[in-house]
Design a protein around this motif. Sequence first.
Motif, PDB file in Angstrom:
ATOM      1  N   SER A  81      20.541  42.371 -10.257  1.00 40.81           N
ATOM      2  CA  SER A  81      20.033  41.053  -9.671  1.00 40.81           C
ATOM      3  C   SER A  81      21.065  42.013  -8.951  1.00 40.81           C
ATOM      4  O   SER A  81      21.650  42.400  -7.872  1.00 40.81           O
ATOM      5  CB  SER A  81      20.231  39.769  -9.690  1.00 40.81           C
ATOM      6  OG  SER A  81      19.162  39.987 -10.078  1.00 40.81           O
ATOM      7  N   TYR A 104      10.020  43.471  -7.767  1.00 41.45           N
ATOM      8  CA  TYR A 104      10.604  41.933  -8.187  1.00 41.45           C
ATOM      9  C   TYR A 104      11.071  40.810  -7.377  1.00 41.45           C
ATOM     10  O   TYR A 104      11.427  40.730  -6.513  1.00 41.45           O
ATOM     11  CB  TYR A 104      11.949  41.908  -9.185  1.00 41.45           C
ATOM     12  CG  TYR A 104      12.762  40.925  -9.597  1.00 41.45           C
ATOM     13  CD1 TYR A 104      11.453  39.903 -10.657  1.00 41.45           C
ATOM     14  CD2 TYR A 104      13.788  40.525  -9.568  1.00 41.45           C
ATOM     15  CE1 TYR A 104      12.141  39.296 -10.615  1.00 41.45           C
ATOM     16  CE2 TYR A 104      14.756  39.637  -9.960  1.00 41.45           C
ATOM     17  CZ  TYR A 104      13.778  38.606 -10.746  1.00 41.45           C
ATOM     18  OH  TYR A 104      14.046  37.298 -11.269  1.00 41.45           O
ATOM     19  N   THR A 107      14.227  40.903  -6.175  1.00 43.47           N
ATOM     20  CA  THR A 107      14.713  41.238  -5.463  1.00 43.47           C
ATOM     21  C   THR A 107      14.666  41.430  -3.455  1.00 43.47           C
ATOM     22  O   THR A 107      15.190  41.562  -2.789  1.00 43.47           O
ATOM     23  CB  THR A 107      13.999  43.183  -5.733  1.00 43.47           C
ATOM     24  OG1 THR A 107      15.058  43.113  -6.925  1.00 43.47           O
ATOM     25  CG2 THR A 107      14.440  44.115  -4.980  1.00 43.47           C
ATOM     26  N   GLU A 147       9.738  50.398  -6.787  1.00 43.84           N
ATOM     27  CA  GLU A 147       9.583  50.092  -7.516  1.00 43.84           C
ATOM     28  C   GLU A 147       8.783  50.907  -8.952  1.00 43.84           C
ATOM     29  O   GLU A 147       8.014  51.091  -7.291  1.00 43.84           O
ATOM     30  CB  GLU A 147       9.516  48.835  -8.336  1.00 43.84           C
ATOM     31  CG  GLU A 147      10.434  47.880  -8.619  1.00 43.84           C
ATOM     32  CD  GLU A 147       9.977  46.356  -8.942  1.00 43.84           C
ATOM     33  OE1 GLU A 147       9.261  45.885  -9.691  1.00 43.84           O
ATOM     34  OE2 GLU A 147      11.010  45.314  -8.701  1.00 43.84           O
ATOM     35  N   ASN A 151       6.265  45.279  -9.759  1.00 43.85           N
ATOM     36  CA  ASN A 151       5.993  44.351 -10.951  1.00 43.85           C
ATOM     37  C   ASN A 151       5.184  43.494  -9.682  1.00 43.85           C
ATOM     38  O   ASN A 151       6.531  42.934  -8.398  1.00 43.85           O
ATOM     39  CB  ASN A 151       7.525  44.057 -10.984  1.00 43.85           C
ATOM     40  CG  ASN A 151       7.623  42.840 -11.685  1.00 43.85           C
ATOM     41  OD1 ASN A 151       6.980  42.079 -12.327  1.00 43.85           O
ATOM     42  ND2 ASN A 151       9.486  42.535 -12.100  1.00 43.85           N
ATOM     43  N   ASP A 176      14.426  51.484  -9.006  1.00 45.17           N
ATOM     44  CA  ASP A 176      14.180  50.367  -9.929  1.00 45.17           C
ATOM     45  C   ASP A 176      13.390  50.968 -11.255  1.00 45.17           C
ATOM     46  O   ASP A 176      12.288  51.403 -11.366  1.00 45.17           O
ATOM     47  CB  ASP A 176      13.961  49.078  -9.333  1.00 45.17           C
ATOM     48  CG  ASP A 176      14.113  48.114 -10.466  1.00 45.17           C
ATOM     49  OD1 ASP A 176      13.830  48.178 -12.090  1.00 45.17           O
ATOM     50  OD2 ASP A 176      14.360  47.337  -9.951  1.00 45.17           O
ATOM     51  N   THR A 178      13.297  50.097 -13.994  1.00 40.82           N
ATOM     52  CA  THR A 178      13.328  48.858 -15.252  1.00 40.82           C
ATOM     53  C   THR A 178      12.305  49.007 -15.801  1.00 40.82           C
ATOM     54  O   THR A 178      11.754  48.817 -17.251  1.00 40.82           O
ATOM     55  CB  THR A 178      13.304  47.419 -14.792  1.00 40.82           C
ATOM     56  OG1 THR A 178      14.697  47.864 -14.046  1.00 40.82           O
ATOM     57  CG2 THR A 178      13.443  46.227 -15.592  1.00 40.82           C
ATOM     58  N   PHE A 179      10.842  48.869 -15.362  1.00 43.10           N
ATOM     59  CA  PHE A 179       9.817  49.248 -16.132  1.00 43.10           C
ATOM     60  C   PHE A 179       9.639  49.996 -16.653  1.00 43.10           C
ATOM     61  O   PHE A 179       9.217  50.207 -17.933  1.00 43.10           O
ATOM     62  CB  PHE A 179       8.355  48.986 -15.167  1.00 43.10           C
ATOM     63  CG  PHE A 179       8.195  47.577 -14.573  1.00 43.10           C
ATOM     64  CD1 PHE A 179       9.238  46.431 -14.774  1.00 43.10           C
ATOM     65  CD2 PHE A 179       6.346  47.174 -14.387  1.00 43.10           C
ATOM     66  CE1 PHE A 179       8.758  45.256 -14.422  1.00 43.10           C
ATOM     67  CE2 PHE A 179       6.034  45.675 -14.302  1.00 43.10           C
ATOM     68  CZ  PHE A 179       7.062  44.853 -14.340  1.00 43.10           C
ATOM     69  N   SER A 198      17.044  46.535 -15.048  1.00 42.59           N
ATOM     70  CA  SER A 198      17.728  45.487 -14.751  1.00 42.59           C
ATOM     71  C   SER A 198      18.153  45.814 -16.651  1.00 42.59           C
ATOM     72  O   SER A 198      16.746  46.205 -17.164  1.00 42.59           O
ATOM     73  CB  SER A 198      17.131  44.536 -14.529  1.00 42.59           C
ATOM     74  OG  SER A 198      17.013  43.185 -15.483  1.00 42.59           O
ATOM     75  N   THR A 200      18.468  43.737 -19.178  1.00 48.24           N
ATOM     76  CA  THR A 200      17.730  42.632 -19.544  1.00 48.24           C
ATOM     77  C   THR A 200      16.676  43.392 -20.238  1.00 48.24           C
ATOM     78  O   THR A 200      16.448  42.774 -21.542  1.00 48.24           O
ATOM     79  CB  THR A 200      17.918  42.278 -18.889  1.00 48.24           C
ATOM     80  OG1 THR A 200      18.551  41.208 -17.431  1.00 48.24           O
ATOM     81  CG2 THR A 200      17.811  40.220 -18.755  1.00 48.24           C
ATOM     82  N   LYS A 201      16.245  44.444 -19.826  1.00 45.97           N
ATOM     83  CA  LYS A 201      14.905  44.737 -20.338  1.00 45.97           C
ATOM     84  C   LYS A 201      14.384  45.299 -21.482  1.00 45.97           C
ATOM     85  O   LYS A 201      14.868  45.245 -22.213  1.00 45.97           O
ATOM     86  CB  LYS A 201      14.002  44.626 -19.575  1.00 45.97           C
ATOM     87  CG  LYS A 201      13.873  43.860 -17.821  1.00 45.97           C
ATOM     88  CD  LYS A 201      13.411  42.131 -18.203  1.00 45.97           C
ATOM     89  CE  LYS A 201      13.942  41.601 -16.877  1.00 45.97           C
ATOM     90  NZ  LYS A 201      14.712  41.900 -15.513  1.00 45.97           N
ATOM     91  N   VAL A 210      21.621  39.640 -20.026  1.00 41.32           N
ATOM     92  CA  VAL A 210      21.238  40.179 -19.119  1.00 41.32           C
ATOM     93  C   VAL A 210      22.227  41.008 -18.660  1.00 41.32           C
ATOM     94  O   VAL A 210      23.565  40.543 -18.617  1.00 41.32           O
ATOM     95  CB  VAL A 210      21.472  38.856 -18.393  1.00 41.32           C
ATOM     96  CG1 VAL A 210      21.072  38.663 -17.119  1.00 41.32           C
ATOM     97  CG2 VAL A 210      20.305  37.484 -18.456  1.00 41.32           C
ATOM     98  N   GLY A 211      21.691  42.062 -18.254  1.00 44.44           N
ATOM     99  CA  GLY A 211      22.818  43.849 -17.637  1.00 44.44           C
ATOM    100  C   GLY A 211      21.874  44.049 -16.242  1.00 44.44           C
ATOM    101  O   GLY A 211      21.290  44.041 -16.901  1.00 44.44           O
ATOM    102  N   LEU A 330      10.375  40.552 -20.016  1.00 40.78           N
ATOM    103  CA  LEU A 330       9.586  41.293 -20.290  1.00 40.78           C
ATOM    104  C   LEU A 330      11.104  42.712 -20.757  1.00 40.78           C
ATOM    105  O   LEU A 330      12.232  42.199 -20.864  1.00 40.78           O
ATOM    106  CB  LEU A 330       9.749  42.553 -18.750  1.00 40.78           C
ATOM    107  CG  LEU A 330      10.199  43.103 -17.879  1.00 40.78           C
ATOM    108  CD1 LEU A 330       9.701  44.445 -17.672  1.00 40.78           C
ATOM    109  CD2 LEU A 330       9.722  42.283 -16.786  1.00 40.78           C
TER     110      LEU A 330
HETATM  111  N1  PLP Z   1      14.215  44.720 -11.460  1.00 45.54           N
HETATM  112  C1  PLP Z   1      12.913  44.095 -12.111  1.00 45.54           C
HETATM  113  C2  PLP Z   1      11.669  45.194 -11.835  1.00 45.54           C
HETATM  114  C3  PLP Z   1      12.984  43.463 -11.954  1.00 45.54           C
HETATM  115  O1  PLP Z   1      11.888  42.493 -13.767  1.00 45.54           O
HETATM  116  C4  PLP Z   1      13.700  42.329 -12.698  1.00 45.54           C
HETATM  117  C5  PLP Z   1      13.763  41.057 -13.525  1.00 45.54           C
HETATM  118  O2  PLP Z   1      13.109  40.629 -13.784  1.00 45.54           O
HETATM  119  C6  PLP Z   1      15.229  42.769 -11.828  1.00 45.54           C
HETATM  120  C7  PLP Z   1      15.258  43.511 -10.950  1.00 45.54           C
HETATM  121  C8  PLP Z   1      16.829  41.654 -11.939  1.00 45.54           C
HETATM  122  O3  PLP Z   1      17.024  41.820 -13.378  1.00 45.54           O
HETATM  123  P1  PLP Z   1      18.033  40.795 -13.367  1.00 45.54           P
HETATM  124  O4  PLP Z   1      16.830  39.279 -14.404  1.00 45.54           O
HETATM  125  O5  PLP Z   1      18.529  41.402 -14.955  1.00 45.54           O
HETATM  126  O6  PLP Z   1      19.588  40.345 -12.980  1.00 45.54           O
END
Ligand code: PLP
Length: 384
Positions: A81, A104, A107, A147, A151, A176, A178-179, A198, A200-201, A210-211, A330
């Motif tokens: 975030s 997300y 977001t 994304e 998500n 994004d 992340t997935f 993220s 974090t995932k 968390v990063g 996740l």
């Molecule tokens: N982008 C996606 C696709 C996410 O799933 C998430 C969190 O679930 C984020 C961004 C935000 O990340 P964070 O929780 O590390 O702030």
Amino acid sequence: MPIDRDSWDLETLAVHADCREPFLGAVTEPIVLSTTFGQPEPGRPIRFEYGRSGNPTREALEQALASLEGANFGLAFASGSAATLNVLATLQPEAHVICGDDVYGGTFRLLEHARKTQRLEITRLDLRDIRAFENAFRPSTRLVWFETPTNPTLKVFDITLLSAVAAKYGVRVVVDNTFATPILQRPLSLGATAVVHSTTKYINGHSDVVGGAVLTNDSTLYEQLKWTQNALGAVPSPFDCYLTLRGIKTLPLRIRRSCETAAQLGTQLAAHPSVEHVFYPGLPDHPDHELAARQMNMPGAMISLQLRGGLEPARNFLMKLRLFTLAESLGAVESLAEHPASMTHASIPKAERDRLGISDGLVRLSVGIEAPKDLWADLEQALA
Ligand code: PLP
């Protein structure tokens, strides 16, 4: 002879992306906790100055992530975030943003906040409709954000096509990732301006950091973000950077294993009588199956499912799970399950959720690296 890192496969890069200047032969990156760095003369730091503006362990993570995404520049943040917030902070008031409709919940919340405080104008679109996308551009459009896979409804957007259209208007495209992670797709090589994570995932992958990060080849965007990174100060701790570097070493292995299991579970779930619909780009009946096969190395390890009967069956299912943990987040080694409408996407108004298909009966699964047969046994007993 210097090592030619550019020739390495991602599996090799993931293991060796840290420890650029081995300290006393150490094979992992040292953690430098110092918040300040001595200067030989006033205003002339040797390399690092103050922990918010730069740190050696953070720099190692930033370079590792940049190399995995094929980027020249990387910046790490305190959360995904925070990475998103920093990108939005580069926009001037009243800038127009075109955003994928399914993002997300956090977001969505940040964009809504920026709409009020920065007076950003936001157009949310299903970006599979390319004509609507082209028509959405205005003279004030400065950013396209999406994304893919999304998500939680796991739609797949065409990064190459969307980036090519945005390039005609000189607009930045931020994906994004992340997935998918760079193991499944590298958006910069498909024309995107920047990638957000993220971490974090999947990138960290062990549910203990968390990063976030932004990776780009655009030097102007990098300079803007380098400034906001220091000015806003949402930076990760050196210890978190170290843990994330450690997670990266097994990223390709974890992703492959989770994706293989997800493919199996997706097929089994789709055949189960209690399941009304499975959202998983690996299934041939997924509307974006062909694009996912072209754009991604594997279809990912996230599965969403719609249970017959709506909210109550979904709640019962989640509460009966024993091996899957009912939790937000996740992309970790352990499998997780959640209810987007009341958890990750609760900040999206119900009417908007319904429009997007985030119904009260939707459940999202993050498939971990446990034995597939144990995961299926858990899903089966919870569905019974
Ligand atoms: N982008 C996606 C696709 C996410 O799933 C998430 C969190 O679930 C984020 C961004 C935000 O990340 P964070 O929780 O590390 O702030």
